[in-house]
Scaffold this motif. Sequence first.
Motif, short mmCIF file in Angstrom:
data_model
loop_
_atom_site.label_atom_id
_atom_site.label_comp_id
_atom_site.label_asym_id
_atom_site.label_seq_id
_atom_site.Cartn_x
_atom_site.Cartn_y
_atom_site.Cartn_z
N GLN A 2 0.93 -1.38 0.17
CA GLN A 2 0.17 -0.07 -0.01
C GLN A 2 0.96 1.25 -0.04
O GLN A 2 1.82 1.23 0.63
N VAL A 3 0.44 2.31 -0.80
CA VAL A 3 1.23 3.52 -0.83
C VAL A 3 0.52 4.53 -0.27
O VAL A 3 -0.60 4.74 -0.45
N VAL A 4 1.21 4.86 0.82
CA VAL A 4 0.79 6.10 1.62
C VAL A 4 0.47 7.55 0.97
O VAL A 4 1.34 7.77 0.16
N ALA A 5 -0.74 8.12 1.12
CA ALA A 5 -0.74 9.48 0.24
C ALA A 5 0.50 10.56 0.61
O ALA A 5 0.94 10.33 1.77
N GLY A 119 -3.71 8.72 5.61
CA GLY A 119 -2.93 8.55 4.33
C GLY A 119 -3.51 7.63 3.45
O GLY A 119 -2.64 7.30 2.65
N GLY A 120 -4.78 7.11 3.61
CA GLY A 120 -5.26 6.24 2.41
C GLY A 120 -4.82 4.74 2.99
O GLY A 120 -4.96 3.76 2.20
N VAL A 121 -4.24 4.43 4.10
CA VAL A 121 -3.53 3.05 4.53
C VAL A 121 -3.85 2.85 5.99
O VAL A 121 -4.00 3.73 6.61
N THR A 122 -3.96 1.43 6.05
CA THR A 122 -4.02 1.11 7.48
C THR A 122 -2.83 0.49 7.71
O THR A 122 -2.19 -0.43 7.26
N VAL A 136 6.08 6.86 1.22
CA VAL A 136 6.20 5.65 2.66
C VAL A 136 5.20 4.72 1.69
O VAL A 136 4.02 5.11 1.33
N ILE A 137 5.57 3.46 2.06
CA ILE A 137 4.80 2.29 1.63
C ILE A 137 4.69 1.62 2.83
O ILE A 137 5.84 1.36 3.70
#
Length: 143
Positions: A2-5, A119-122, A136-137
């Motif tokens: 997952q890629v953080v915004a 940031g669109g990620v858990t 950040v991923i």
Amino acid sequence: VQVVAPIFQIYGGVQNFHGVISTVKVFEDNVLVRDALSKDGAGKVLVVDGGGSLRCALVGGLIAELAHKNHWAGIIVNGCIRDSEEIARIQIGVRALNVHPLKSVKKGAGDGEISVTFGGVTFVPGHYLYADADGVIVSSRPL
């Protein structure tokens, strides 16, 4: 993966870092942040969900230095930091939304080692975070 915004600014003296995710969820209170960073952080990144608050700082120079001394690879703050010039000289990765001169309250409210989402990620404790100049991923397994 997952890629953080792209919402974070780079503040620490280390731009590229990675590690196993550890989390705290707080709001304008950094007691749990300090507590977490007081422990051995070898191979870990602390992800701080500060609710995106821009009203005070959750990490300052003393806390960043504590994290460095305890071998944390980095800190991601969904909120603000302070003492940015000092933090830039500490050999630790630090990402945050912005800077703010005001200290947080010290009540000890919040939760640790829970999944947090921004940031669109858990961010799941035990998963892996990688940060470099491009962003950040996160991954459920080591890359």
